[in-house]
Design an enzyme around this catalytic site. Sequence first.
Site, PDB file in Angstrom:
ATOM      1  N   GLU A 181       0.813  -1.221   0.000  1.00 49.03           N
ATOM      2  CA  GLU A 181       0.000   0.000   0.000  1.00 49.03           C
ATOM      3  C   GLU A 181       0.848   1.273   0.000  1.00 49.03           C
ATOM      4  O   GLU A 181       0.746   2.108   0.907  1.00 49.03           O
ATOM      5  CB  GLU A 181      -0.967  -0.023   1.193  1.00 49.03           C
ATOM      6  N   ASN A 223       2.030  -4.580  -3.465  1.00 51.36           N
ATOM      7  CA  ASN A 223       0.663  -4.998  -3.169  1.00 51.36           C
ATOM      8  C   ASN A 223      -0.165  -3.758  -2.845  1.00 51.36           C
ATOM      9  O   ASN A 223       0.220  -2.949  -2.004  1.00 51.36           O
ATOM     10  CB  ASN A 223       0.680  -5.959  -1.970  1.00 51.36           C
ATOM     11  N   HIS A 259     -10.397  -6.033  -2.062  1.00 47.29           N
ATOM     12  CA  HIS A 259     -11.380  -5.879  -0.981  1.00 47.29           C
ATOM     13  C   HIS A 259     -12.570  -5.108  -1.543  1.00 47.29           C
ATOM     14  O   HIS A 259     -12.547  -3.890  -1.665  1.00 47.29           O
ATOM     15  CB  HIS A 259     -10.758  -5.124   0.199  1.00 47.29           C
ATOM     16  N   GLU A 287      -5.974 -10.414  -1.850  1.00 50.48           N
ATOM     17  CA  GLU A 287      -6.688 -10.335  -0.571  1.00 50.48           C
ATOM     18  C   GLU A 287      -8.207 -10.288  -0.795  1.00 50.48           C
ATOM     19  O   GLU A 287      -8.905  -9.448  -0.246  1.00 50.48           O
ATOM     20  CB  GLU A 287      -6.235  -9.103   0.222  1.00 50.48           C
ATOM     21  N   ASP A 289     -12.067 -10.389  -0.806  1.00 51.03           N
ATOM     22  CA  ASP A 289     -13.321 -10.577  -0.071  1.00 51.03           C
ATOM     23  C   ASP A 289     -14.358  -9.630  -0.663  1.00 51.03           C
ATOM     24  O   ASP A 289     -14.017  -8.637  -1.302  1.00 51.03           O
ATOM     25  CB  ASP A 289     -13.171 -10.382   1.443  1.00 51.03           C
TER      26      ASP A 289
END
Length: 379
Positions: A181, A223, A259, A287, A289
């Site tokens: 990030e 990432n 996300h 990641e 979801d």
Amino acid sequence: MGADGKRDAASAGGRTPTRRRGALPAAVALCAVIVVVTAILIVTLPREESGGSELPALADAHGIGLGVAVAVNPLVHDDDYQNVVTGNYTSVTAENTMKWQYVQPERYEFDWSGPDAVVGFAGRNGLDVRGHTLLWHNQQPAWLSEGSWTEAELLGVMREHMDALMGRYQGRITTWDVINEPLVDGGPGLRENLWYQVLGEDYIAEALRMAHEVDPDARLYINEFGIEGAGDKADALHELVTGLLDRGVPLHGIGFQGHFVHGAVPEDMAEQMRRYSDLGLDVTVSELDVRIPEPAEPEQLEEQAREYQRVVEACLDVPTCVNVTVWGVSDHHSWIPDWFPGYTDALPFDDSYRPKPALGGMVQALERRPSERRTGPRP
């Protein structure tokens, strides 16, 4: 019909008084057997379903990894949690235990219990491991985040940490999120983190070069979130990455965190991934979801399944996409309710490890796409 319905039907059958007296014991015995068998099926089928699926074989057929983020305590102590991991995925990522706060809580004092548990579990079960993460602005120990550092001192601290963490698992962890990030949340500038404040914007190149020196065989990633669809942040990262590659900085892949909010999964995710494939880089969904406003309705879970399917299909549509990782084993262990109050049901398994439609969505994506040879290593 659900379990309660089956039990009600069995009870109603037991109360029917129309049999001959001589046949009653045999009939009662037969009903008892039916009830017992039905009860066994009700209890065991969900556990068997959560314990294993078609996903690992289907992912292998496409040459991609299918991963899950894991927490140490349930990975060590919860058999059902372990069974979901080994039965449905081909790789694991440590959700927290390899972050700086946990692995080096005091300078020169390393806690290897958590990372060793994750890497050991993976080794015993034939799973790959993605290393997460080396440099991040969050979850830093106080001695690091509150320290007063010169440029040389902070570079030295960075090298000590990489030597210890990457060196310990060299050959067992072959893919690392080196930079996590780096951009501000809304884009497009670099985040004002510790590394940027002391080392300047070149800290990213310094960290990647350093990681490559520590483990020349590791695949090194940046990432990031908010880059899955077109926008200023996506463009800013692409510009940053292009500049790094032009300078010969060792960078091998980009992690698209994924996300998502239900109903807002971007349609152009594959297009954004191809921008990096065109640069010769691997990409992952790192990641994944998809959170739903609570309470989640059945139709929303079905729509969520199609969103999971679309994300996996996006990976399959990009030749250098090598992995899709889901961020959590079950809804019970998800970070979503704590960080996004009012949202729930973000993962393919529910609080009791029962598979949800989202798991079927991933299966459908892998079943409907023809298998083809893929480039790059599978992490």
